[in-house]
Design an enzyme around this catalytic site. Structure first.
Site, short mmCIF file in Angstrom:
data_model
loop_
_atom_site.label_atom_id
_atom_site.label_comp_id
_atom_site.label_asym_id
_atom_site.label_seq_id
_atom_site.Cartn_x
_atom_site.Cartn_y
_atom_site.Cartn_z
N ILE A 40 77.41 71.60 43.71
CA ILE A 40 78.91 71.52 43.30
C ILE A 40 79.62 70.64 45.12
CG2 ILE A 40 81.12 71.88 43.19
CD1 ILE A 40 79.37 72.13 40.84
N ASP A 86 77.68 71.59 56.45
CA ASP A 86 77.08 72.80 55.69
C ASP A 86 75.75 73.47 56.80
OD1 ASP A 86 75.70 73.33 52.41
OD2 ASP A 86 74.43 74.16 54.28
N THR A 123 79.15 82.19 45.88
CA THR A 123 79.66 82.92 45.46
C THR A 123 78.78 84.11 44.89
OG1 THR A 123 81.11 82.33 43.68
CG2 THR A 123 82.19 82.04 46.38
N THR A 183 83.64 79.74 42.95
CA THR A 183 84.67 80.94 42.42
C THR A 183 84.53 82.36 42.92
OG1 THR A 183 83.17 79.27 40.43
CG2 THR A 183 83.33 82.09 39.90
N LYS A 215 88.53 79.85 35.21
CA LYS A 215 87.38 80.11 35.22
C LYS A 215 86.15 81.35 34.97
CE LYS A 215 83.52 78.72 37.13
NZ LYS A 215 83.14 77.42 36.83
N ARG A 217 81.04 82.83 27.61
CA ARG A 217 80.11 81.61 27.19
C ARG A 217 79.07 83.00 26.74
NH1 ARG A 217 77.45 77.77 26.53
NH2 ARG A 217 75.49 78.20 27.66
N GLY A 245 70.64 82.55 32.76
CA GLY A 245 70.74 82.80 34.59
C GLY A 245 71.25 81.80 35.44
N CYS A 269 76.69 80.82 37.73
CA CYS A 269 77.49 80.94 36.64
C CYS A 269 77.59 82.28 36.10
CB CYS A 269 78.56 79.57 36.55
SG CYS A 269 78.43 78.60 37.24
N1 LIG Z 1 76.34 75.76 40.26
C1 LIG Z 1 77.24 75.41 39.09
O1 LIG Z 1 77.33 75.42 38.10
C2 LIG Z 1 78.00 76.11 39.50
C3 LIG Z 1 79.36 75.41 38.31
C4 LIG Z 1 80.79 75.28 38.72
C5 LIG Z 1 81.08 76.69 40.00
N2 LIG Z 1 80.50 76.24 41.05
C6 LIG Z 1 80.88 77.30 41.80
O2 LIG Z 1 80.54 77.03 43.23
C7 LIG Z 1 80.62 77.42 44.21
C8 LIG Z 1 79.32 76.99 45.03
O3 LIG Z 1 78.40 77.14 43.81
P1 LIG Z 1 76.67 75.49 44.04
O4 LIG Z 1 76.39 75.97 43.19
O5 LIG Z 1 77.07 74.60 44.64
O6 LIG Z 1 76.09 76.37 45.63
P2 LIG Z 1 75.05 75.89 46.57
O7 LIG Z 1 74.03 76.99 46.68
O8 LIG Z 1 74.52 74.61 46.14
O9 LIG Z 1 75.50 75.27 47.48
C9 LIG Z 1 76.51 76.44 48.61
C10 LIG Z 1 75.99 75.40 49.70
O10 LIG Z 1 76.66 76.50 50.95
C11 LIG Z 1 75.87 76.03 51.88
N3 LIG Z 1 77.00 76.90 53.46
C12 LIG Z 1 76.59 78.71 52.78
N4 LIG Z 1 77.34 79.34 53.72
C13 LIG Z 1 77.94 78.40 54.90
C14 LIG Z 1 78.05 78.53 55.82
N5 LIG Z 1 79.12 80.37 56.03
N6 LIG Z 1 78.66 77.08 56.33
C15 LIG Z 1 78.83 76.11 55.57
N7 LIG Z 1 77.79 75.83 54.62
C16 LIG Z 1 77.84 76.97 54.22
C17 LIG Z 1 74.68 76.21 51.36
O11 LIG Z 1 74.31 76.07 52.48
C18 LIG Z 1 74.63 75.35 50.52
O12 LIG Z 1 73.99 74.51 50.67
C19 LIG Z 1 80.39 79.11 44.05
O13 LIG Z 1 81.69 79.27 43.79
C20 LIG Z 1 79.88 78.67 42.80
O14 LIG Z 1 79.96 79.58 41.69
C21 LIG Z 1 79.07 76.51 40.83
#
Ligand SMILES: NC(=O)c1ccc[n+]([C@@H]2O[C@H](COP(=O)([O-])OP(=O)(O)OC[C@H]3O[C@@H](n4cnc5c(N)ncnc54)[C@H](O)[C@@H]3O)[C@@H](O)[C@H]2O)c1
Length: 462
Positions: free
Chosen positions: A36, A55, A112, A147, A235, A242, A286, A289
């Site tokens: 995201i 990151d 998260t 989230t 959210k 769902r 899975g 989310c």
């Molecule tokens: N993927 C989805 O479908 C989706 C959709 C909506 C919301 N979200 C929410 O968005 C948020 C991010 O999800 P995502 O899917 O992008 O996760 P992700 O794991 O793909 O990305 C998170 C990134 O954060 C980095 N990271 C972890 N700890 C860190 C730190 N201390 N400092 C810097 N970087 C750090 C990780 O290396 C990773 O690249 C979550 O809360 C998730 O619930 C995800």
């Protein structure tokens, strides 16, 4: 590193923010540039704002800085990536201290997840929050896109950023708010350009400044919420809705198998009614989310001594589905009087959802564990995971080759490619033509006509 020579914008001054947006001088730092966060950062950079991504994943940062776009399954973003790397609006770093102090807006897109006991894990936000206490320059704005449970910003994150010594004061030294992310992996650009976004602030000013900035970047409806916790509650409500509905159709699917009713025919017809909303059964739920969001809401309820029975029942049903798939498989093996032990089972698809390369909390994991327990040999074919090792299994390169000496096939993920498979193709190529379809990919009657030993989730035996 973002140059520290440029003037810091006072985000507490709405007019100054508007000016900086028009000039393109507002500097953005996105922390967490995964699924995201990276598209988010690219959208900000593409709107003309200098954006830095932070990151802790060195490999990811090196890949980005080598101009190699990591999210190949996100249509439209590769072009934006090339553009903003070329015009130097976007770059990535691993050291947070090289980004935060030189940025005006800090966006948190950190993971998260939940731990092995299904307890929400906010350690990434807590760790970055405490680093912000040292690194945040006065007058910055923090936006949480991750989230989180309602109340996490107000009750926990704000205190962590302020520090125990109250070095920073919320609303005075920094603004903070949320814009919970709603996009669907595999179609993020589409969602970023169509879905409404919710904005909540710790105070009125925080919400208004975020609205102004997001209006500049995302040309979608922006919904101002009364506060952060209400925005976060929306959210969770949409995703838990769902999860519960999928649990309902999963439970129906198991019942209809026994009643000899095809659930897909039922759902298709039910969907004609104006107030029915279709959900499909499957081998489990899975992804990063739905399961996590249900446990986040359950955790919120626990904190105030409340129960959310329907959510916990829903989770139990969805978590049993991989084992039901194994039951269907065992039943098919019994029909041909063959043992599952030492037989070869091919999984078609291992991603948690169609057409994305993502294994987070995929039900394929439980299916594989159970097959191992039963002593089956396991093969995997997934167009997104060719020639690699997943769950300690060397994946297949070609579908046709992978069917040789295979006794059973399980459709786990409904990747588009699988809809082109003819049932007769399987019956002619497999050693034993057992097919378990947990996604409703095959037409039930076609599968039977092709002489497959067929078991379809929610479809009965006859
Ligand atoms: N993927 C989805 O479908 C989706 C959709 C909506 C919301 N979200 C929410 O968005 C948020 C991010 O999800 P995502 O899917 O992008 O996760 P992700 O794991 O793909 O990305 C998170 C990134 O954060 C980095 N990271 C972890 N700890 C860190 C730190 N201390 N400092 C810097 N970087 C750090 C990780 O290396 C990773 O690249 C979550 O809360 C998730 O619930 C995800």
């Amino acid at each position: 590193m973002v140059e520290n020579t440029t003037k810091k914008i006072d985000t507490r001054n709405l007019d100054e923010v508007k000016r900086s947006l028009a000039e393109g001088s507002l500097k953005i730092c996105v922390i967490g540039i995964g699924r995201i966060g990276l598209p988010t950062a690219l959208s900000f950079a593409n709107s003309g704002l200098k954006t830095i991504g932070v990151d802790i994943n060195h490999e990811l940062v090196n890949q980005i800085n080598s101009k190699n776009f990591p999210l190949k399954d996100e249509p439209g973003y590769a072009e934006i990536f090339d553009k903003v790397i070329k015009n130097e609006k976007f770059s990535a770093i691993t050291r947070i201290e090289e980004g935060v102090p030189f940025s005006d807006v800090i966006i948190l897109s950190l993971p998260t997840p939940m731990d092995e006991n299904s307890i929400p894990d906010y350690s990434a936000l807590i760790s970055v929050g405490s680093q912000l206490n040292n690194l945040l320059k006065p007058s910055s704005l923090v936006i949480v896109e991750s989230t989180i449970e309602p109340g996490f910003v107000e009750n926990e994150l704000v205190k962590i950023i302020e520090g125990s010594d109250k070095k920073l004061e919320t609303g005075k030294d920094f603004l903070i708010g949320v814009c919970p992310e709603n996009a669907n992996p595999g179609e993020i650009l589409h969602d970023f350009t169509t879905l409404p976004r919710l904005v909540g602030g710790i105070d009125e000013l925080s919400a208004n400044v975020i609205l102004e900035i997001y209006k500049h970047v995302f040309h979608v409806e922006l919904v101002k919420m009364p506060d952060c916790k209400t925005a976060n509650a929306v959210k969770l409500t949409t995703n838990v809705f769902r999860d519960i509905n999928i649990a309902f159709v999963n439970e129906l699917a198991v019942l209809f198998e026994k009643l000899g009713i095809d659930i897909f025919k039922v759902l298709e017809a039910a969907d004609k009614k104006y107030n029915f909303q279709i959900h499909f059964p499957g081998p489990g739920v899975g992804g990063p989310c739905l399961p996590v969001n249900s446990y986040q809401l359950l955790n919120s309820a626990k904190k105030v001594d409340s129960k959310l029975n329907i959510v916990s029942y829903g989770r139990q049903i969805n978590e049993k589905m991989p084992y039901h798939v194994i039951d269907m498989l065992t039943d098919a093996f019994n029909e041909v009087k063959k043992p599952l032990k030492n037989s070869t089972v091919l999984l078609l698809g291992i991603s948690y959802k169609p057409d994305v390369k993502d294994l987070q909390l995929t039900p394929a994991k439980q299916i594989i564990e159970k097959l191992r327990e039963c002593g089956a040999n396991i093969k995997i074919y997934d167009p997104y995971y060719k020639s690699t090792k997943i769950f300690d299994i060397q994946t297949e390169d070609e579908l046709e080759k992978s069917l040789r000496e295979t006794d059973a096939l399980i459709f786990v993920t409904a990747h588009k490619e699988f809809y082109n498979i003819e049932p007769t193709f399987l019956s002619t190529k497999m050693r034993t033509p057992i097919v378990v379809d947990s996604r409703g990919i095959f037409d039930y009657y076609e599968a039977r006509k092709a002489k497959l030993i067929f078991r379809g989730l929610g479809r009965g035996k006859k």
